[in-house]
Design an enzyme around this catalytic site. Structure first.
Site, PDB file in Angstrom:
ATOM      1  N   ALA A 118       0.808  -1.212   0.000  1.00 57.51           N
ATOM      2  CA  ALA A 118       0.000   0.000   0.000  1.00 57.51           C
ATOM      3  C   ALA A 118       0.848   1.273   0.000  1.00 57.51           C
ATOM      4  O   ALA A 118       1.880   1.361   0.663  1.00 57.51           O
ATOM      5  CB  ALA A 118      -0.925   0.002   1.207  1.00 57.51           C
TER       6      ALA A 118
ATOM      7  N   LYS B 199      14.012   5.555   2.388  1.00 57.00           N
ATOM      8  CA  LYS B 199      13.423   5.409   1.060  1.00 57.00           C
ATOM      9  C   LYS B 199      12.740   6.695   0.608  1.00 57.00           C
ATOM     10  O   LYS B 199      11.962   7.285   1.352  1.00 57.00           O
ATOM     11  CB  LYS B 199      12.421   4.255   1.086  1.00 57.00           C
ATOM     12  CG  LYS B 199      11.821   3.852  -0.246  1.00 57.00           C
ATOM     13  CD  LYS B 199      11.048   2.562  -0.033  1.00 57.00           C
ATOM     14  CE  LYS B 199      10.317   2.084  -1.265  1.00 57.00           C
ATOM     15  NZ  LYS B 199       9.634   0.801  -1.028  1.00 57.00           N
TER      16      LYS B 199
ATOM     17  N   LEU C  17       2.840  -2.020   4.107  1.00 55.27           N
ATOM     18  CA  LEU C  17       3.247  -0.669   3.721  1.00 55.27           C
ATOM     19  C   LEU C  17       4.435  -0.703   2.773  1.00 55.27           C
ATOM     20  O   LEU C  17       5.505  -1.219   3.116  1.00 55.27           O
ATOM     21  CB  LEU C  17       3.620   0.146   4.967  1.00 55.27           C
ATOM     22  CG  LEU C  17       2.655   0.103   6.154  1.00 55.27           C
ATOM     23  CD1 LEU C  17       3.208   0.938   7.293  1.00 55.27           C
ATOM     24  CD2 LEU C  17       1.273   0.588   5.733  1.00 55.27           C
ATOM     25  N   CYS C  18       4.285  -0.120   1.604  1.00 55.47           N
ATOM     26  CA  CYS C  18       5.365  -0.112   0.621  1.00 55.47           C
ATOM     27  C   CYS C  18       6.612   0.591   1.154  1.00 55.47           C
ATOM     28  O   CYS C  18       7.729   0.111   0.989  1.00 55.47           O
ATOM     29  CB  CYS C  18       4.894   0.567  -0.666  1.00 55.47           C
ATOM     30  SG  CYS C  18       6.200   0.788  -1.906  1.00 55.47           S
ATOM     31  N   PHE C  19       6.422   1.747   1.801  1.00 54.24           N
ATOM     32  CA  PHE C  19       7.568   2.558   2.202  1.00 54.24           C
ATOM     33  C   PHE C  19       8.131   2.171   3.569  1.00 54.24           C
ATOM     34  O   PHE C  19       8.969   2.873   4.112  1.00 54.24           O
ATOM     35  CB  PHE C  19       7.206   4.045   2.155  1.00 54.24           C
ATOM     36  CG  PHE C  19       7.294   4.602   0.766  1.00 54.24           C
ATOM     37  CD1 PHE C  19       8.466   5.165   0.298  1.00 54.24           C
ATOM     38  CD2 PHE C  19       6.206   4.526  -0.084  1.00 54.24           C
ATOM     39  CE1 PHE C  19       8.559   5.659  -0.992  1.00 54.24           C
ATOM     40  CE2 PHE C  19       6.282   5.022  -1.379  1.00 54.24           C
ATOM     41  CZ  PHE C  19       7.470   5.588  -1.841  1.00 54.24           C
TER      42      PHE C  19
END
Length: 251
Positions: A76, A158, A142-144
């Site tokens: 996400a 990131k 969570l992508c980040f």
């Protein structure tokens, strides 16, 4: 190979994802596309294999936050104060998916460094996390929350998250270039996300530079950086007028 630049202002999540899919569907062996765009309203996007059940849809609805699925994988993201890019290239370009991924990231770094010399300190992640284990963690939605190989970071945090998918004879890669801090509010929309935080894993251009992003200049710098990295020139432009300042979205 004919290279094209497409510059968009902010559109809905559905428009943005459908446009990327359409580009990939129409791309042929003689054309490649680099697209820059934003989101209005702000939007949570989920990886192709991620469940909508991860998201508090009542809260996103009440806060006027879109929710969409991406055609690519990953986890996400809350698309807010950012520039999103997509690169669509045919496999006839003669590079493997991994080579394309790395070269796109290098082009983004070139462009960001052109935008502001302090961003010359950006680097590519060299390690690859073990995703099956990562997805079992509470932050796995969570992508980040983590950085994959050849994603872009600043002093270990990131800044750009990317994902890629091969569709027939075309590679679609797209990702988020974080500009402001609003994306960190993603945890507000994750089910049982109260104890999650992105503060230690991610950072943004405005935080690094301590100044507001000029989106028109950033679009231009990213375009030049990608041209330099791929040693080409975007021969045609399909564009809207790019905003000088970000659109405002408050909760």
């Amino acid at each position: 190979m004919n290279w094209h630049i497409i510059s968009h202002n902010a559109h809905t999540g559905r428009f943005n994802m459908d446009y990327d899919i359409e580009l990939a569907g129409k791309c042929d062996s003689n054309n490649a596309f680099f697209r820059l765009y934003q989101w209005d309203p702000y939007c949570v996007s989920l990886g192709a294999n991620q469940n909508f059940e991860d998201i508090d849809l009542d809260k996103t609805s009440s806060d006027n936050i879109d929710v969409v699925k991406r055609p690519t994988g990953g986890r996400a993201i809350l698309h807010a104060e950012e520039v999103t890019y997509s690169m669509v290239v045919p496999t006839s370009i003669g590079r493997s998916p991994k080579e394309v991924y790395a070269k796109v990231s290098k082009g983004l770094i070139r462009g960001l460094a052109l935008y502001n010399s302090k961003l010359e300190q950006l680097s590519l992640e060299s390690d690859q996390p073990h995703f099956p284990s990562l997805l079992k963690e509470s932050s796995g939605k969570l992508c980040f929350a983590s950085t994959a190989r050849n994603e872009i970071k600043f002093m270990g945090k990131k800044v750009v998250g990317s994902a890629q998918r091969k569709r027939n004879n075309v590679l679609l890669q797209h990702g988020s270039i974080l500009c402001g801090t609003f994306h960190r509010k993603l945890t507000n929309y994750i089910i049982d996300g109260n104890e999650l935080s992105l503060d230690n894993s991610t950072t943004e251009i405005e935080t690094i530079l301590n100044q507001t992003v000029n989106y028109k200049e950033l679009y231009s710098a990213l375009t030049t950086g990608m041209e330099e990295e791929w040693r080409t020139h975007f021969s045609s432009k399909l564009s809207e007028e790019s905003e000088t300042t970000p659109f405002i979205h408050e909760l």
